[in-house]
Design an enzyme around this catalytic site. Sequence first.
Site, PDB file in Angstrom:
ATOM      1  N   GLY A 112       0.777  -1.241   0.000  1.00 56.27           N
ATOM      2  CA  GLY A 112       0.000   0.000   0.000  1.00 56.27           C
ATOM      3  C   GLY A 112       0.803   1.284   0.000  1.00 56.27           C
ATOM      4  O   GLY A 112       0.246   2.363   0.214  1.00 56.27           O
ATOM      5  N   GLY A 113       2.108   1.182  -0.255  1.00 55.40           N
ATOM      6  CA  GLY A 113       2.947   2.390  -0.263  1.00 55.40           C
ATOM      7  C   GLY A 113       2.434   3.449  -1.226  1.00 55.40           C
ATOM      8  O   GLY A 113       2.354   4.640  -0.884  1.00 55.40           O
ATOM      9  N   ASP A 171      -6.230 -11.275  -9.688  1.00 53.61           N
ATOM     10  CA  ASP A 171      -5.080 -11.371 -10.590  1.00 53.61           C
ATOM     11  C   ASP A 171      -5.181 -10.240 -11.624  1.00 53.61           C
ATOM     12  O   ASP A 171      -6.165 -10.150 -12.368  1.00 53.61           O
ATOM     13  CB  ASP A 171      -5.137 -12.744 -11.272  1.00 53.61           C
ATOM     14  CG  ASP A 171      -3.951 -12.984 -12.176  1.00 53.61           C
ATOM     15  OD1 ASP A 171      -3.235 -12.017 -12.508  1.00 53.61           O
ATOM     16  OD2 ASP A 171      -3.748 -14.150 -12.561  1.00 53.61           O
ATOM     17  N   ASP A 184       2.743  -0.800 -10.354  1.00 55.90           N
ATOM     18  CA  ASP A 184       4.031  -1.025  -9.678  1.00 55.90           C
ATOM     19  C   ASP A 184       4.277  -2.528  -9.799  1.00 55.90           C
ATOM     20  O   ASP A 184       3.945  -3.310  -8.907  1.00 55.90           O
ATOM     21  CB  ASP A 184       3.902  -0.571  -8.214  1.00 55.90           C
ATOM     22  CG  ASP A 184       5.213  -0.588  -7.476  1.00 55.90           C
ATOM     23  OD1 ASP A 184       6.250  -0.867  -8.097  1.00 55.90           O
ATOM     24  OD2 ASP A 184       5.210  -0.329  -6.254  1.00 55.90           O
ATOM     25  N   CYS A 191      11.013  -1.747  -9.311  1.00 59.20           N
ATOM     26  CA  CYS A 191      12.211  -1.506  -8.495  1.00 59.20           C
ATOM     27  C   CYS A 191      13.322  -2.421  -9.025  1.00 59.20           C
ATOM     28  O   CYS A 191      14.047  -3.031  -8.261  1.00 59.20           O
ATOM     29  CB  CYS A 191      11.952  -1.696  -7.002  1.00 59.20           C
ATOM     30  SG  CYS A 191      11.320  -3.301  -6.546  1.00 59.20           S
TER      31      CYS A 191
HETATM   32  C1  SAM Z   1       6.400  -4.180  -6.109  1.00 56.42           C
HETATM   33  S1  SAM Z   1       5.146  -4.928  -5.198  1.00 56.42           S
HETATM   34  C2  SAM Z   1       4.005  -3.628  -5.022  1.00 56.42           C
HETATM   35  C3  SAM Z   1       4.382  -2.604  -3.974  1.00 56.42           C
HETATM   36  C4  SAM Z   1       3.278  -1.578  -3.731  1.00 56.42           C
HETATM   37  N1  SAM Z   1       2.839  -0.941  -4.943  1.00 56.42           N
HETATM   38  C5  SAM Z   1       3.694  -0.501  -2.749  1.00 56.42           C
HETATM   39  O1  SAM Z   1       4.074   0.591  -3.155  1.00 56.42           O
HETATM   40  O2  SAM Z   1       3.634  -0.762  -1.539  1.00 56.42           O
HETATM   41  C6  SAM Z   1       4.386  -5.935  -6.409  1.00 56.42           C
HETATM   42  C7  SAM Z   1       3.063  -6.562  -5.969  1.00 56.42           C
HETATM   43  O3  SAM Z   1       2.524  -7.251  -7.106  1.00 56.42           O
HETATM   44  C8  SAM Z   1       1.699  -8.273  -6.617  1.00 56.42           C
HETATM   45  N2  SAM Z   1       1.405  -9.181  -7.760  1.00 56.42           N
HETATM   46  C9  SAM Z   1       2.228 -10.064  -8.359  1.00 56.42           C
HETATM   47  N3  SAM Z   1       1.606 -10.672  -9.384  1.00 56.42           N
HETATM   48  C10 SAM Z   1       0.355 -10.146  -9.444  1.00 56.42           C
HETATM   49  C11 SAM Z   1      -0.775 -10.368 -10.274  1.00 56.42           C
HETATM   50  N4  SAM Z   1      -0.745 -11.250 -11.296  1.00 56.42           N
HETATM   51  N5  SAM Z   1      -1.902  -9.676 -10.029  1.00 56.42           N
HETATM   52  C12 SAM Z   1      -1.948  -8.777  -9.002  1.00 56.42           C
HETATM   53  N6  SAM Z   1      -0.908  -8.527  -8.180  1.00 56.42           N
HETATM   54  C13 SAM Z   1       0.228  -9.201  -8.397  1.00 56.42           C
HETATM   55  C14 SAM Z   1       2.515  -8.862  -5.490  1.00 56.42           C
HETATM   56  O4  SAM Z   1       1.684  -9.581  -4.601  1.00 56.42           O
HETATM   57  C15 SAM Z   1       3.140  -7.607  -4.869  1.00 56.42           C
HETATM   58  O5  SAM Z   1       2.377  -7.188  -3.768  1.00 56.42           O
END
Ligand code: SAM
EC number: 2.1.1.176
Length: 437
Positions: free
Chosen positions: A260-261, A308, A324, A377
């Site tokens: 949630g950032g 998803d 992100d 990132c």
């Molecule tokens: C880089 S992190 C996100 C960080 C977040 N935006 C923040 O600022 O706190 C990537 C996120 O993508 C999610 N993710 C990975 N594959 C996904 C998918 N197919 N659909 C939805 N979310 C997905 C992961 O669970 C993870 O929480």
Amino acid sequence: MKSSSNQRQMLKHDLRAKIILTLNQIQEGESLSSVLEQQLMSVNERDRGLFHELTLGTLRQWYALKTIALPLIKHPIDNNVFHAGLYLGLYQLIYTRIPAHAAISETVQAIKQLNLDHFSPVINAILREYTRNEDSFKQTVQDAHGLPSWLYKRLKNNWPEHIQDICQNLRLAAPITLRVNHSAISRNEYLAFLAKENIDATTGMLSDQAIHLSTPYPITKLPGFNEGLFSVQDEHAQLCQTLQPQLDDKLVIDACAAPGGKTTHILEHYSPKKIIALDQSEQRLLRVQSNLERLQLDHKNIEIICADATTWQSYEPVDCIILDAPCSATGVIRRHPDIRLLRKPSDIEDVVQLQHNILNHMWQQLKEGGYLVYVTCSILKIENEQQMQTFFSSHDNAIEQKIAATWGIEQQYGRQLLPTQSGGDGFFYCVIQKVSN
Ligand SMILES: C[S@@+](CC[C@H](N)C(=O)[O-])C[C@H]1O[C@@H](n2cnc3c(N)ncnc32)[C@H](O)[C@@H]1O
């Protein structure tokens, strides 16, 4: 080792034996975040700081330590616990003030405690040999790139002019950076709170909400934690907010939102008609909710959806999508040093495909005139500039909104930030607008 028997074992062991077992779990493929909490709980409170420092430090220098360890091992030893013990011993000798005799004897003792008595003379001999040629070994460690060779080659190929800085910066501990909650307090007011508690801090140069703590401090004990006066967020991650269009009364999707950032940052600045925080991890979405509550942003128009992003459909066209994307996290290795050991070349190809699928699907949810902000990132071009090249070459209805900024390195599409010594992590941003075909 399964977790309950592992926990029983851990309670019996001294600090260094516990660290070696933790390092062994990482070598066997478990992530640091999944094991650290449990292992820390098995350690006396007064030793937790040292446990943390020695575990993360050894992981951070793992491949650099390997460059001196391997030539010192006369006969190859195929045992992960042995290697973890040896690297921990070397780490203490090179990077800490623990006296050499204590570092060596405690490490040898730990190896014995782990029923590997037969390895203790070898570890003892190697660590003592190190102390006899300390200066030359230290130089070798300092000169090492400190990455698995496949990753080093890819980064060198991507960033030939920056490769030395990248390698050295990825071996440093990252600063703790706060993002002051803009909707609750100004940065100067919060700095005054810190000063009152004698907590030394400096302001970030790129984000006007960023504060870097000069030394690590327990986050929950910082003033205003429970009142939601700040979040912990890297300064380069905070720049996402500066790239968004005006979001009041808009429909916004944070497509990979947890923990949630970015969602909370949006809500500190705007009152969207609705913001949907989407993520496929139910567990991680719990943290979105708790962060919203702590930051007192919960009353805003927000929906949290576990789904998803390669298939989820919006009920109406969306004004702005923050994507992100899941990535190799090569830009944040400082914060997650286990990535050095865990990431494999095949992971990169898999994640590039996933990014491609999410991006293409989410693009269909965007309304004409709307914006998609693509973020990773990662510092690998295949996930960033090259991912964008593929996207633009197959979408006539996409145009790039060039980022007018002084930070980062301009790419054919988007801007790349590399990890800096005492500043932010590696991030990539590209802003895309949807136009008519
Ligand atoms: C880089 S992190 C996100 C960080 C977040 N935006 C923040 O600022 O706190 C990537 C996120 O993508 C999610 N993710 C990975 N594959 C996904 C998918 N197919 N659909 C939805 N979310 C997905 C992961 O669970 C993870 O929480």
